[in-house]
Write a protein that holds these residues in place. Sequence first.
Motif, PDB file in Angstrom:
ATOM      1  N   SER A 119       0.650  -1.297  -0.004  1.00 25.11           N
ATOM      2  CA  SER A 119      -0.185  -0.016  -0.002  1.00 25.11           C
ATOM      3  C   SER A 119       0.749   1.134   0.003  1.00 25.11           C
ATOM      4  CB  SER A 119      -0.832   0.056   1.198  1.00 25.11           C
ATOM      5  OG  SER A 119      -1.680  -0.987   1.177  1.00 25.11           O
ATOM      6  N   ASP A 178     -13.508  -4.396  -5.556  1.00 22.96           N
ATOM      7  CA  ASP A 178     -12.431  -3.673  -5.160  1.00 22.96           C
ATOM      8  C   ASP A 178     -10.872  -4.366  -5.897  1.00 22.96           C
ATOM      9  OD1 ASP A 178     -12.380  -6.196  -4.281  1.00 22.96           O
ATOM     10  OD2 ASP A 178     -11.525  -5.760  -2.259  1.00 22.96           O
ATOM     11  N   THR A 211      -7.656  -2.108  -6.594  1.00 20.94           N
ATOM     12  CA  THR A 211      -7.768  -0.868  -7.454  1.00 20.94           C
ATOM     13  C   THR A 211      -6.922   0.050  -7.046  1.00 20.94           C
ATOM     14  OG1 THR A 211      -9.816  -0.191  -6.057  1.00 20.94           O
ATOM     15  CG2 THR A 211      -9.929  -1.699  -8.386  1.00 20.94           C
ATOM     16  N   ASP A 212      -6.692   0.263  -5.662  1.00 19.64           N
ATOM     17  CA  ASP A 212      -6.016   1.417  -5.199  1.00 19.64           C
ATOM     18  C   ASP A 212      -4.718   1.148  -4.645  1.00 19.64           C
ATOM     19  OD1 ASP A 212      -6.816  -0.103  -3.117  1.00 19.64           O
ATOM     20  OD2 ASP A 212      -7.644   1.587  -1.922  1.00 19.64           O
TER      21      ASP A 212
END
Length: 591
Positions: free
Chosen positions: A176, A265, A223-224
């Motif tokens: 992340s 997601d 997706t993020d």
Amino acid sequence: MKSTRALAALALVLCSASCTDSLDAPLAERVSAPVESSTTIGKHLAGYQGWFGCPGDGSDLDSWIHWSPAVGPAPTTVMFDAWPEVSGLPDDALCPTDFVLPNGQPAPLFSSYRPSTADRHFQWMADHGLHGVLLQRFSNSLHLWRHRAFKDGVLENVRAAAEAHGRVFAVVYDISGTDPEQWVSRVINDWTRLVDEMGVTESDRYLYQDDLPLVGIWGMGFTDRPGTPAEAHELLDFFKNSPEQRYRATVMGGVPTYWRTLDGDAKTDPAWTSVYARLDLLSPWTVGRYRTPVEADWHRTQLMEPDLSWTNVRGIEYLPVIFPGFSWANLTGDPQTFNLIPRQGGRFYWRQLYNAVDMGASTVMTAMFDEVDEATSIMPVAASAAGVPTTGHFLHHGEDGESLNSDWYLRLAGAASQVVEGTRPNTPQIPIQPTPPDDPAVPETPEEPDDSEEDDDPTVPDDPDDSTEPTDSQEPNEGAALAAYHVSLAYQGILGRAADPSGLASYTARLEDGQSVLWLCQVLHSSGEFLAQRAHLSSAAMARELYVGILGREPDPGGLSATQNAIDDGRLPQRAAAMIESDEAASHFQP
């Protein structure tokens, strides 16, 4: 495979009969035998963040980390919701704050950088039977030497604690926020350093699978999060085909909830499917994806069971994630997200565990051990309002009206470990008994002995409510009749049937002895009969059942909406109890 690993496995076999202690509650299921480290099968593992720091903890960061910004913890700056119970930690693990408990005592926090913190955490794991941890290692700051040194220090602490207490550990990279151009190289460079310079995989406590050390990559396909299918294949090529054998690993992928259908997601590029097919273990993220046991059941049938079929066909181990609850109001600044997913005294958590094992999962991950930021932690937190500071807004075990000890979720995790390893039957109901709260401001009083032989549901604490005791104006037979009336209404509303004679007599006696109507509703709601016969009902249908069964009428629009919302929020027992004790229900009572 290393000889030390084989010796550890032999020690487990030799110790299995003689190294298991049977101690008094609340630590009745203690396990002191070392955990076998050559396989993930039969393991219950907890995610371990290890990211909390404070000034003076000895790290080069020398600052508050994750508790709050560098300015220090205050009601308006804290970034966590669940207040940790730190009375069991050594003094040198603690960090002073300006917070004060209701009894006037200081309310410190702790640093993950101090070795004594991990040592005590792993001692608790050993005491309760949790097999080990998946240590989260965030790649977004690995290029910053102070942050990397902090992570290295925590990793050394975890290794030493796992070796001291016979637990297992493995590294999971969380990508992340990592630079999209560097996420692959950062993971590769760091892993080679951990192997060559820190020698982490040489520990006999490092978790292996298929004769290779386990390494996790969390975030691929979201997706993020960064990454393309080609980059993911590059990273998998390194771990699976590196010319240097010592760098090879069994790869666990922490993937999106909707990885298989490539929506929600998950990134939609079909090439991601080929990435997922190369993983050795596949672990879809579930935290926050459902909020009640009923929704967890839906998630199982609609997503988890098809996921498991997909992985079974391809020889991939499926690793489901379960979590106890969720809250992040202080982190987000949105008070509406406080206690967003109530824990329901552990019933929400246990239902997920039951589903995972019942559908055939051989390994389970709990998110998380120490994640108080989003209140998913299973380590001890404050048992009630007496254990949280007088300022600020923090979650405690009593938030939902439960009466639980601060280590209740550690005990649940230990029972879950026994279910996963096959030494305890997998049951829909929680198989162990809660103990009273242990907050420092609550004086301990001896409990009256319970001579009853009734085998009541242990998932609900014995929490008497004085409001249910007969008043001076009530004759004894009228009090008994009212208690029986309440039992009958609870059966009709929650289970949809009349109370059987033995149940009516038993629960009537418990209400007469001081148990609350809420307690009775919690017992029936968490029963195997409800889960088998009624849990599938929609919230609207169940709301109607409560009205017809308890009040004997169809719901009005406002009442239907309020009851449906309560059920959706996991508060069916509270709503049912309020209806049973309402003036409307009382108007139908005939002594």
